[in-house]
Design a protein around this motif. Structure first.
Motif, short mmCIF file in Angstrom:
data_model
loop_
_atom_site.label_atom_id
_atom_site.label_comp_id
_atom_site.label_asym_id
_atom_site.label_seq_id
_atom_site.Cartn_x
_atom_site.Cartn_y
_atom_site.Cartn_z
N ARG A 193 26.32 -7.16 -5.82
CA ARG A 193 27.47 -7.73 -5.12
C ARG A 193 28.58 -6.70 -4.94
O ARG A 193 28.60 -5.68 -5.62
N ILE A 194 29.49 -7.02 -4.06
CA ILE A 194 30.53 -6.07 -3.66
C ILE A 194 31.88 -6.47 -4.24
O ILE A 194 32.23 -7.65 -4.30
N GLY A 195 32.63 -5.45 -4.67
CA GLY A 195 34.03 -5.69 -5.04
C GLY A 195 34.26 -6.27 -6.41
O GLY A 195 35.29 -6.89 -6.67
N ILE A 196 33.30 -6.08 -7.33
CA ILE A 196 33.47 -6.61 -8.68
C ILE A 196 33.19 -5.54 -9.74
O ILE A 196 32.40 -5.75 -10.65
N PRO A 197 33.88 -4.39 -9.64
CA PRO A 197 33.57 -3.25 -10.52
C PRO A 197 33.90 -3.51 -11.99
O PRO A 197 33.37 -2.84 -12.85
N ASN A 198 34.76 -4.46 -12.27
CA ASN A 198 35.18 -4.69 -13.65
C ASN A 198 34.51 -5.90 -14.28
O ASN A 198 35.08 -6.59 -15.11
N SER A 199 33.28 -6.14 -13.89
CA SER A 199 32.58 -7.32 -14.40
C SER A 199 31.42 -6.97 -15.32
O SER A 199 30.48 -7.74 -15.47
N GLY A 200 31.49 -5.78 -15.93
CA GLY A 200 30.46 -5.41 -16.88
C GLY A 200 29.08 -5.39 -16.25
O GLY A 200 28.93 -4.93 -15.12
N GLU A 201 28.10 -5.87 -16.99
CA GLU A 201 26.73 -5.89 -16.47
C GLU A 201 26.60 -6.69 -15.19
O GLU A 201 25.77 -6.39 -14.34
N ALA A 202 27.42 -7.70 -15.07
CA ALA A 202 27.30 -8.61 -13.92
C ALA A 202 27.44 -7.89 -12.59
O ALA A 202 26.94 -8.34 -11.57
N LYS A 203 28.11 -6.74 -12.62
CA LYS A 203 28.33 -6.03 -11.36
C LYS A 203 27.03 -5.53 -10.76
O LYS A 203 26.96 -5.23 -9.56
N ASP A 204 25.99 -5.42 -11.56
CA ASP A 204 24.71 -4.91 -11.09
C ASP A 204 23.69 -6.00 -10.74
O ASP A 204 22.62 -5.69 -10.22
N TYR A 205 24.02 -7.23 -11.02
CA TYR A 205 23.07 -8.30 -10.70
C TYR A 205 22.77 -8.30 -9.20
O TYR A 205 23.69 -8.23 -8.39
N PRO A 206 21.51 -8.39 -8.81
CA PRO A 206 21.14 -8.34 -7.37
C PRO A 206 21.32 -9.69 -6.70
O PRO A 206 20.37 -10.30 -6.26
N TRP A 207 22.55 -10.12 -6.61
CA TRP A 207 22.83 -11.46 -6.12
C TRP A 207 23.52 -11.47 -4.76
O TRP A 207 24.17 -12.44 -4.38
N ARG A 208 23.41 -10.37 -4.06
CA ARG A 208 23.93 -10.31 -2.68
C ARG A 208 22.74 -10.31 -1.73
O ARG A 208 21.74 -9.62 -1.96
N PHE A 209 22.84 -11.11 -0.69
CA PHE A 209 21.74 -11.25 0.27
C PHE A 209 22.27 -11.06 1.68
O PHE A 209 23.36 -11.52 2.00
N TRP A 210 21.50 -10.35 2.50
CA TRP A 210 21.94 -10.21 3.88
C TRP A 210 20.74 -10.09 4.82
O TRP A 210 19.61 -9.81 4.38
#
Length: 208
Positions: free
Chosen positions: A182-199
């Motif tokens: 996902r985009i724009g969440i650099p301060n969310s720890g591990e969660a920033k890398d979860y592949p939860w963006r779809f396009w």
DNA sequence: CGGACGATTCTCT
DNA sequence: GAGAATCGTCCGG
């Protein structure tokens, strides 16, 4: 990476506004995030109707997701609607922009899908009026841009997405869906890398 | 009541 | 790519 594919609109000639049923919103949030791609997001106002095909989404998964407003079941005035049944409208303000989410997860499970980009379909003149004259590709290619173009505001908070004036309508199934962090969440720890963006792969209106 | 903080966008360099 | 704009929400005092 993008900017090269054909538009969804060019894939067919006509669409009718058939709102999805309540059942559409039930099920896993990651599935809903995928299923929303290709659907129409429609807003009716006194100025007229404006709509676009959803081409980019992100899932935010309640208690477990540090990037979600509802992380750790945080329940505030803002996140309250996330705890309601799926299919409701969750709007919130980011700086000066309004962002729109589809509430997901059964009642009590505060999850949602952020709509990050749409491909303009109906009411393009109206969208231009609202956004100002600009290249088509900049009109709705971001979560704050599309709400302004479609006329989505905080007044829509808590509404249902299966009926006017703001609703999801059937479109079609995209050829290929791409997945990434996902985009724009650099301060969310591990969660920033979860592949939860779809396009929709190759669609020129994807935000980036 | 004050201060910190963005799920962003736009305008430069 | 970096930096500013800009303001409601949330939380601590």
């Amino acid at each position: 990476m993008k900017q090269t594919g054909k538009t969804l609109q060019s894939a067919s000639n006509s669409y009718s506004y058939k709102p999805v049923s309540d059942a559409f919103f039930h099920g896993p949030t990651l599935s809903l995030a995928r299923n929303l791609l290709g659907c129409l997001l429609v807003k009716e106002t006194e100025e007229g109707i404006a709509s676009g095909f959803i081409v980019e989404t992100e899932a935010y998964r309640g208690p477990l997701d540090r990037a979600a407003h509802s992380y750790n079941n945080r329940r505030t005035k803002r996140t309250e609607v996330m705890f309601a049944e799926p299919g409701r409208v969750y709007t919130y303000l980011m700086h000066t922009h309004c962002l729109v989410n589809v509430v997901s997860g059964e009642e009590g499970l505060p999850e949602a899908v952020l709509i990050r980009a749409v491909e303009p379909y109906d009411g393009i003149d109206l969208m231009m009026e609202r956004r100002g004259e600009m290249p088509m590709k900049n009109l709705t290619s971001g979560p704050g841009k599309l709400t302004k173009a479609l006329g989505i505001h905080m007044i829509d908070y808590g509404r249902r997405f299966d009926e006017p004036p703001l609703f999801i309508a059937h479109g079609f199934t995209p050829e290929k869906i791409a997945v990434g962090p996902r985009i724009g969440i650099p301060n969310s720890g591990e969660a920033k890398d979860y592949p939860w963006r779809f396009w929709v792969e190759g669609n020129p209106y994807v935000s980036r």
